[in-house]
Design a protein around this motif. Structure first.
Motif, PDB file in Angstrom:
ATOM      1  N   ASN A 162     -38.585 112.410  98.226  1.00 12.19           N
ATOM      2  CA  ASN A 162     -39.517 111.898  97.215  1.00 12.19           C
ATOM      3  C   ASN A 162     -40.519 110.952  97.866  1.00 12.19           C
ATOM      4  OD1 ASN A 162     -37.976 112.826  94.721  1.00 12.19           O
ATOM      5  ND2 ASN A 162     -36.432 111.621  95.795  1.00 12.19           N
ATOM      6  N   TRP A 163     -41.698 110.841  97.268  1.00 11.48           N
ATOM      7  CA  TRP A 163     -42.672 109.857  97.725  1.00 11.48           C
ATOM      8  C   TRP A 163     -43.398 109.260  96.527  1.00 11.48           C
ATOM      9  CZ3 TRP A 163     -43.232 115.073  98.469  1.00 11.48           C
ATOM     10  CH2 TRP A 163     -44.338 115.689  97.920  1.00 11.48           C
ATOM     11  N   SER A 164     -43.919 108.044  96.712  1.00  8.11           N
ATOM     12  CA  SER A 164     -44.506 107.322  95.582  1.00  8.11           C
ATOM     13  C   SER A 164     -45.899 106.770  95.849  1.00  8.11           C
ATOM     14  CB  SER A 164     -43.582 106.177  95.165  1.00  8.11           C
ATOM     15  OG  SER A 164     -43.387 105.302  96.261  1.00  8.11           O
ATOM     16  N   ALA A 165     -46.529 107.227  96.930  1.00  3.95           N
ATOM     17  CA  ALA A 165     -47.869 106.735  97.245  1.00  3.95           C
ATOM     18  C   ALA A 165     -48.600 107.760  98.104  1.00  3.95           C
ATOM     19  CB  ALA A 165     -47.779 105.410  97.998  1.00  3.95           C
ATOM     20  N   PRO A 166     -49.928 107.710  98.081  1.00  4.01           N
ATOM     21  CA  PRO A 166     -50.674 108.614  98.964  1.00  4.01           C
ATOM     22  C   PRO A 166     -50.483 108.228 100.433  1.00  4.01           C
ATOM     23  CG  PRO A 166     -52.174 107.223  97.678  1.00  4.01           C
ATOM     24  CD  PRO A 166     -50.783 106.925  97.231  1.00  4.01           C
ATOM     25  N   ASN A 167     -50.694 109.200 101.313  1.00  3.61           N
ATOM     26  CA  ASN A 167     -50.618 109.008 102.768  1.00  3.61           C
ATOM     27  C   ASN A 167     -49.265 108.478 103.232  1.00  3.61           C
ATOM     28  OD1 ASN A 167     -53.317 109.919 103.196  1.00  3.61           O
ATOM     29  ND2 ASN A 167     -53.997 107.952 102.383  1.00  3.61           N
ATOM     30  N   THR A 168     -48.207 108.945 102.592  1.00  6.59           N
ATOM     31  CA  THR A 168     -46.843 108.547 102.947  1.00  6.59           C
ATOM     32  C   THR A 168     -46.279 109.508 103.988  1.00  6.59           C
ATOM     33  OG1 THR A 168     -46.463 107.653 100.741  1.00  6.59           O
ATOM     34  CG2 THR A 168     -44.517 108.223 102.012  1.00  6.59           C
ATOM     35  N   ILE A 169     -45.465 108.960 104.891  1.00 10.65           N
ATOM     36  CA  ILE A 169     -44.697 109.777 105.835  1.00 10.65           C
ATOM     37  C   ILE A 169     -43.232 109.417 105.631  1.00 10.65           C
ATOM     38  CG2 ILE A 169     -44.230 110.317 108.240  1.00 10.65           C
ATOM     39  CD1 ILE A 169     -47.122 109.427 108.855  1.00 10.65           C
ATOM     40  N   VAL A 170     -42.429 110.409 105.261  1.00  9.87           N
ATOM     41  CA  VAL A 170     -41.008 110.194 105.013  1.00  9.87           C
ATOM     42  C   VAL A 170     -40.242 111.374 105.600  1.00  9.87           C
ATOM     43  CG1 VAL A 170     -39.219 109.885 103.253  1.00  9.87           C
ATOM     44  CG2 VAL A 170     -41.498 108.990 102.841  1.00  9.87           C
ATOM     45  N   ALA A 171     -39.045 111.099 106.137  1.00  6.18           N
ATOM     46  CA  ALA A 171     -38.193 112.161 106.680  1.00  6.18           C
ATOM     47  C   ALA A 171     -36.799 112.077 106.072  1.00  6.18           C
ATOM     48  CB  ALA A 171     -38.117 112.044 108.198  1.00  6.18           C
ATOM     49  N   ASN A 172     -36.123 113.216 106.061  1.00 11.56           N
ATOM     50  CA  ASN A 172     -34.765 113.287 105.539  1.00 11.56           C
ATOM     51  C   ASN A 172     -34.051 114.449 106.220  1.00 11.56           C
ATOM     52  OD1 ASN A 172     -32.560 112.612 103.954  1.00 11.56           O
ATOM     53  ND2 ASN A 172     -33.306 113.649 102.129  1.00 11.56           N
ATOM     54  N   SER A 173     -32.738 114.358 106.314  1.00 13.99           N
ATOM     55  CA  SER A 173     -31.927 115.439 106.863  1.00 13.99           C
ATOM     56  C   SER A 173     -31.151 116.067 105.719  1.00 13.99           C
ATOM     57  CB  SER A 173     -30.963 114.882 107.913  1.00 13.99           C
ATOM     58  OG  SER A 173     -30.154 115.907 108.422  1.00 13.99           O
ATOM     59  N   VAL A 174     -31.018 117.408 105.750  1.00 14.32           N
ATOM     60  CA  VAL A 174     -30.359 118.106 104.651  1.00 14.32           C
ATOM     61  C   VAL A 174     -29.726 119.393 105.160  1.00 14.32           C
ATOM     62  CG1 VAL A 174     -32.450 119.321 103.952  1.00 14.32           C
ATOM     63  CG2 VAL A 174     -30.681 118.917 102.266  1.00 14.32           C
ATOM     64  N   THR A 175     -28.637 119.794 104.526  1.00 16.79           N
ATOM     65  CA  THR A 175     -28.013 121.091 104.762  1.00 16.79           C
ATOM     66  C   THR A 175     -28.385 121.992 103.598  1.00 16.79           C
ATOM     67  OG1 THR A 175     -26.159 120.049 105.905  1.00 16.79           O
ATOM     68  CG2 THR A 175     -25.826 122.305 105.116  1.00 16.79           C
ATOM     69  N   VAL A 176     -28.892 123.190 103.908  1.00 19.73           N
ATOM     70  CA  VAL A 176     -29.364 124.108 102.873  1.00 19.73           C
ATOM     71  C   VAL A 176     -28.724 125.474 103.084  1.00 19.73           C
ATOM     72  CG1 VAL A 176     -31.397 125.131 101.790  1.00 19.73           C
ATOM     73  CG2 VAL A 176     -31.597 122.911 102.904  1.00 19.73           C
ATOM     74  N   THR A 177     -28.194 126.049 102.013  1.00 21.07           N
ATOM     75  CA  THR A 177     -27.675 127.410 102.056  1.00 21.07           C
ATOM     76  C   THR A 177     -28.824 128.383 102.262  1.00 21.07           C
ATOM     77  OG1 THR A 177     -25.900 126.797 100.548  1.00 21.07           O
ATOM     78  CG2 THR A 177     -26.373 129.140 100.750  1.00 21.07           C
ATOM     79  N   VAL A 178     -28.602 129.424 103.062  1.00 19.27           N
ATOM     80  CA  VAL A 178     -29.611 130.468 103.284  1.00 19.27           C
ATOM     81  C   VAL A 178     -29.066 131.811 102.827  1.00 19.27           C
ATOM     82  CG1 VAL A 178     -30.780 129.267 105.173  1.00 19.27           C
ATOM     83  CG2 VAL A 178     -28.863 130.789 105.683  1.00 19.27           C
ATOM     84  N   ASP A 179     -29.961 132.769 102.596  1.00 20.74           N
ATOM     85  CA  ASP A 179     -29.526 134.115 102.216  1.00 20.74           C
ATOM     86  C   ASP A 179     -29.139 134.908 103.465  1.00 20.74           C
ATOM     87  OD1 ASP A 179     -31.943 134.913 103.371  1.00 20.74           O
ATOM     88  OD2 ASP A 179     -32.764 135.765 101.531  1.00 20.74           O
ATOM     89  N   ALA A 180     -28.798 136.174 103.310  1.00 21.24           N
ATOM     90  CA  ALA A 180     -28.343 137.005 104.427  1.00 21.24           C
ATOM     91  C   ALA A 180     -29.393 137.162 105.524  1.00 21.24           C
ATOM     92  CB  ALA A 180     -27.918 138.377 103.918  1.00 21.24           C
ATOM     93  N   ALA A 181     -30.663 137.009 105.170  1.00 25.10           N
ATOM     94  CA  ALA A 181     -31.738 137.102 106.150  1.00 25.10           C
ATOM     95  C   ALA A 181     -32.128 135.718 106.692  1.00 25.10           C
ATOM     96  CB  ALA A 181     -32.956 137.787 105.538  1.00 25.10           C
ATOM     97  N   ALA A 182     -31.328 134.698 106.402  1.00 23.77           N
ATOM     98  CA  ALA A 182     -31.531 133.315 106.861  1.00 23.77           C
ATOM     99  C   ALA A 182     -32.805 132.691 106.296  1.00 23.77           C
ATOM    100  CB  ALA A 182     -31.490 133.226 108.382  1.00 23.77           C
ATOM    101  N   ARG A 183     -33.106 132.980 105.031  1.00 22.40           N
ATOM    102  CA  ARG A 183     -34.287 132.416 104.371  1.00 22.40           C
ATOM    103  C   ARG A 183     -33.864 131.379 103.343  1.00 22.40           C
ATOM    104  NH1 ARG A 183     -36.436 138.160 102.593  1.00 22.40           N
ATOM    105  NH2 ARG A 183     -34.291 138.051 101.914  1.00 22.40           N
ATOM    106  N   LEU A 184     -34.741 130.403 103.118  1.00 18.10           N
ATOM    107  CA  LEU A 184     -34.550 129.397 102.088  1.00 18.10           C
ATOM    108  C   LEU A 184     -35.859 129.237 101.327  1.00 18.10           C
ATOM    109  CD1 LEU A 184     -35.946 126.427 103.061  1.00 18.10           C
ATOM    110  CD2 LEU A 184     -34.091 126.597 104.694  1.00 18.10           C
ATOM    111  N   MET A 185     -35.821 128.452 100.278  1.00 18.92           N
ATOM    112  CA  MET A 185     -37.009 128.213  99.467  1.00 18.92           C
ATOM    113  C   MET A 185     -37.384 126.738  99.542  1.00 18.92           C
ATOM    114  SD  MET A 185     -37.712 131.187  98.376  1.00 18.92           S
ATOM    115  CE  MET A 185     -39.021 130.831  97.226  1.00 18.92           C
ATOM    116  N   ILE A 186     -38.675 126.479  99.400  1.00 18.08           N
ATOM    117  CA  ILE A 186     -39.193 125.118  99.342  1.00 18.08           C
ATOM    118  C   ILE A 186     -40.093 125.035  98.115  1.00 18.08           C
ATOM    119  CG2 ILE A 186     -41.129 125.644 100.873  1.00 18.08           C
ATOM    120  CD1 ILE A 186     -40.812 122.834 102.027  1.00 18.08           C
ATOM    121  N   ARG A 187     -39.935 123.964  97.352  1.00 16.00           N
ATOM    122  CA  ARG A 187     -40.728 123.755  96.136  1.00 16.00           C
ATOM    123  C   ARG A 187     -41.232 122.328  96.149  1.00 16.00           C
ATOM    124  NH1 ARG A 187     -39.483 125.795  90.180  1.00 16.00           N
ATOM    125  NH2 ARG A 187     -41.007 124.557  89.069  1.00 16.00           N
ATOM    126  N   SER A 188     -42.485 122.153  95.752  1.00 18.53           N
ATOM    127  CA  SER A 188     -43.092 120.832  95.783  1.00 18.53           C
ATOM    128  C   SER A 188     -43.818 120.524  94.488  1.00 18.53           C
ATOM    129  CB  SER A 188     -44.091 120.759  96.947  1.00 18.53           C
ATOM    130  OG  SER A 188     -44.738 119.512  96.960  1.00 18.53           O
TER     131      SER A 188
END
Length: 94
Positions: A53-79
């Motif tokens: 999440n971010w709360s201001a313009p021109n923000t730089i933020v990082a996070n680490s996450v584990t995400v399940t992938v499909d059989a072709a090793a693809r995931l989705m991103i939504r913003s």
């Protein structure tokens, strides 16, 4: 609300058909106002959660996450909110 498919096999780091999830560092930069970003499994509906999440313009933020992938090793991103996104795959699970 924009949503995109991410292929984690690009560059040869994650094997399709073997990986069940990936470990990624996600960084957002050059944000526009407030917003959020969600990574989730391909083939399922957006779960209604955010990864970062971010709360201001021109923000730089990082996070680490584990995400399940499909059989072709693809995931989705939504913003919700405009941003540049950098995904670094650091590993995968079988």
């Amino acid at each position: 609300g924009a949503q995109r498919e991410i292929n984690t096999t690009v560059g040869g780091g994650v094997p399709a058909g073997i990986a069940s999830a990936v470990e990624v560092n996600v960084t957002i930069t050059e944000t526009d106002a407030t917003g959020w970003l969600s990574l989730f499994a391909k083939g399922v509906a957006w779960p209604g959660t955010s990864t970062i999440n971010w709360s201001a313009p021109n923000t730089i933020v990082a996070n680490s996450v584990t995400v399940t992938v499909d059989a072709a090793a693809r995931l989705m991103i939504r913003s919700a909110g405009a941003t540049h996104v950098v995904l670094d795959v650091t590993g995968y699970y079988t």
